[in-house]
Design an enzyme around this catalytic site. Structure first.
Site, PDB file in Angstrom:
ATOM      1  N   LYS A  33       0.836  -1.197   0.000  1.00 21.18           N
ATOM      2  CA  LYS A  33       0.000   0.000   0.000  1.00 21.18           C
ATOM      3  C   LYS A  33       0.868   1.244   0.000  1.00 21.18           C
ATOM      4  O   LYS A  33       1.737   1.408   0.851  1.00 21.18           O
ATOM      5  CB  LYS A  33      -0.920   0.032   1.222  1.00 21.18           C
ATOM      6  CG  LYS A  33      -1.827   1.275   1.271  1.00 21.18           C
ATOM      7  CD  LYS A  33      -2.802   1.228   2.424  1.00 21.18           C
ATOM      8  CE  LYS A  33      -2.192   1.640   3.732  1.00 21.18           C
ATOM      9  NZ  LYS A  33      -1.883   3.106   3.787  1.00 21.18           N
ATOM     10  N   ASP A  60      -3.506   4.295  -2.082  1.00 21.59           N
ATOM     11  CA  ASP A  60      -4.495   4.700  -1.084  1.00 21.59           C
ATOM     12  C   ASP A  60      -4.459   6.211  -0.881  1.00 21.59           C
ATOM     13  O   ASP A  60      -3.883   6.712   0.085  1.00 21.59           O
ATOM     14  CB  ASP A  60      -4.200   3.965   0.228  1.00 21.59           C
ATOM     15  CG  ASP A  60      -5.140   4.334   1.353  1.00 21.59           C
ATOM     16  OD1 ASP A  60      -6.282   4.731   1.067  1.00 21.59           O
ATOM     17  OD2 ASP A  60      -4.723   4.222   2.522  1.00 21.59           O
ATOM     18  N   LYS A  62      -7.493   8.151  -1.343  1.00 15.29           N
ATOM     19  CA  LYS A  62      -8.832   8.555  -0.877  1.00 15.29           C
ATOM     20  C   LYS A  62      -9.338   9.808  -1.604  1.00 15.29           C
ATOM     21  O   LYS A  62      -9.680  10.818  -0.981  1.00 15.29           O
ATOM     22  CB  LYS A  62      -8.825   8.784   0.630  1.00 15.29           C
ATOM     23  CG  LYS A  62      -8.382   7.580   1.450  1.00 15.29           C
ATOM     24  CD  LYS A  62      -8.339   7.930   2.928  1.00 15.29           C
ATOM     25  CE  LYS A  62      -7.911   6.734   3.771  1.00 15.29           C
ATOM     26  NZ  LYS A  62      -6.463   6.406   3.570  1.00 15.29           N
ATOM     27  N   ASP A  65     -13.465  14.912  -4.053  1.00 12.58           N
ATOM     28  CA  ASP A  65     -13.600  16.263  -4.602  1.00 12.58           C
ATOM     29  C   ASP A  65     -14.812  16.237  -5.529  1.00 12.58           C
ATOM     30  O   ASP A  65     -15.555  15.258  -5.572  1.00 12.58           O
ATOM     31  CB  ASP A  65     -12.313  16.663  -5.339  1.00 12.58           C
ATOM     32  CG  ASP A  65     -12.037  18.163  -5.271  1.00 12.58           C
ATOM     33  OD1 ASP A  65     -12.947  18.936  -5.631  1.00 12.58           O
ATOM     34  OD2 ASP A  65     -10.928  18.560  -4.876  1.00 12.58           O
ATOM     35  N   THR A 124     -10.941   3.469  10.275  1.00 10.04           N
ATOM     36  CA  THR A 124     -10.836   2.556  11.411  1.00 10.04           C
ATOM     37  C   THR A 124     -10.409   3.258  12.695  1.00 10.04           C
ATOM     38  O   THR A 124     -10.482   2.672  13.775  1.00 10.04           O
ATOM     39  CB  THR A 124      -9.841   1.418  11.099  1.00 10.04           C
ATOM     40  OG1 THR A 124      -8.604   1.970  10.660  1.00 10.04           O
ATOM     41  CG2 THR A 124     -10.396   0.497  10.030  1.00 10.04           C
ATOM     42  N   ARG A 216       2.362  -1.551  10.715  1.00 12.72           N
ATOM     43  CA  ARG A 216       3.384  -1.607  11.755  1.00 12.72           C
ATOM     44  C   ARG A 216       3.663  -2.984  12.337  1.00 12.72           C
ATOM     45  O   ARG A 216       4.832  -3.274  12.653  1.00 12.72           O
ATOM     46  CB  ARG A 216       3.008  -0.615  12.874  1.00 12.72           C
ATOM     47  CG  ARG A 216       3.232   0.838  12.469  1.00 12.72           C
ATOM     48  CD  ARG A 216       2.477   1.816  13.349  1.00 12.72           C
ATOM     49  NE  ARG A 216       1.049   1.837  13.023  1.00 12.72           N
ATOM     50  CZ  ARG A 216       0.185   2.702  13.548  1.00 12.72           C
ATOM     51  NH1 ARG A 216       0.600   3.603  14.418  1.00 12.72           N
ATOM     52  NH2 ARG A 216      -1.084   2.675  13.203  1.00 12.72           N
TER      53      ARG A 216
END
Length: 247
Positions: A33, A60, A62, A65, A124, A216
């Site tokens: 990603k 990614d 997002k 607009d 999330t 992570r």
């Protein structure tokens, strides 16, 4: 295959840092990603470099607009070669349709593979208190995720990004072929960080996730290859025990 269900998040801001992780993990992991931090820090060329290293990219960013702007941006992102791009469902159906249609037109014009176009629902990191009090949405988070997932499907998108807690709900209302990408994945014992609505990799796959995003717990592990292998083993076990159809 399990390796194509695992998306490792490259949450770094330099080209060298990202490519070091890709070189270390590309033999095990099918997807990486690229989010805002890396895309803005290293530039758009990082997507092609990851692809050239033998992996696929979930880009990614997002997009959110007006429809015309998002449509034009989607055309540009198709040229990067990313396998998955996303928009935010809060932009509405016209915006989502513009992204999908523009991506399809650009892929056809250039003879490129058509990327999956998916919509982000509720992040999330958002719990119910923030959802109700800060964002001003009434009711349950799950109701908004369901509504946005249905809107994304009706707008022609391939799937959504949602927390693991909403996988079953989205799968039930949107059907078996709708893609569900889930961040908020934490192996047992891992720190939650800023995530709130989480599951383990096995739980998410058994619930019906198409892809899981892990950052992570893999990239910050002392032995990243071993951490990735452990996640893949859990995905494989969950797929076998739950009868998952790999896609």
């Amino acid at each position: 295959m399990p390796r194509d269900k695992l998306i490792v998040a490259l949450d770094v801001d330099t080209r060298d840092g990202a490519l070091a992780l890709v070189r270390e993990l590309a033999g095990q992991v099918g997807f990486f990603k690229v989010g805002m931090e890396l895309f803005y820090g290293a530039g758009s060329g990082i997507v092609r470099e990851i692809i050239d290293a033998g992996a696929k990219v979930f880009l990614d960013l997002k997009l959110h607009d007006i429809p015309n702007t998002v449509g034009r941006a989607a055309r540009v992102l198709v040229r990067s070669g990313a396998s998955i791009i996303n928009v935010h469902a809060a932009g509405g159906s016209a915006m989502m349709r513009a992204a999908r249609e523009s991506a399809c037109e650009e892929a056809g014009r250039l003879g490129l593979p058509m990327p999956l176009v998916v919509a982000v629902t509720v992040l999330t990191s958002i719990d119910r208190e923030a959802f109700n009090r800060e964002l001003g949405f009434p009711g349950e988070v799950e109701d908004r995720v369901k509504a946005w997932a249905l809107l994304a499907r009706e707008s022609g998108l391939d799937g959504v990004v949602c927390s693991p807690r909403e996988i079953g709900l989205v799968r039930n209302v949107c059907g078996p072929d709708f893609k569900i990408i889930t961040p908020g994945i934490r192996p047992a014992g891992a720190q939650l960080g800023d995530q709130r609505r989480v599951m383990t990799p096995g739980e998410a796959v058994r619930a019906g996730a198409s892809h899981i995003v892990v950052g992570r717990p893999v990239t910050g592990a002392p032995d990243r290859a071993a951490a990735a292998s452990a996640v893949l083993a859990e995905i494989a076990e969950a797929g076998l025990s739950g009868g998952t159809r790999w896609s």
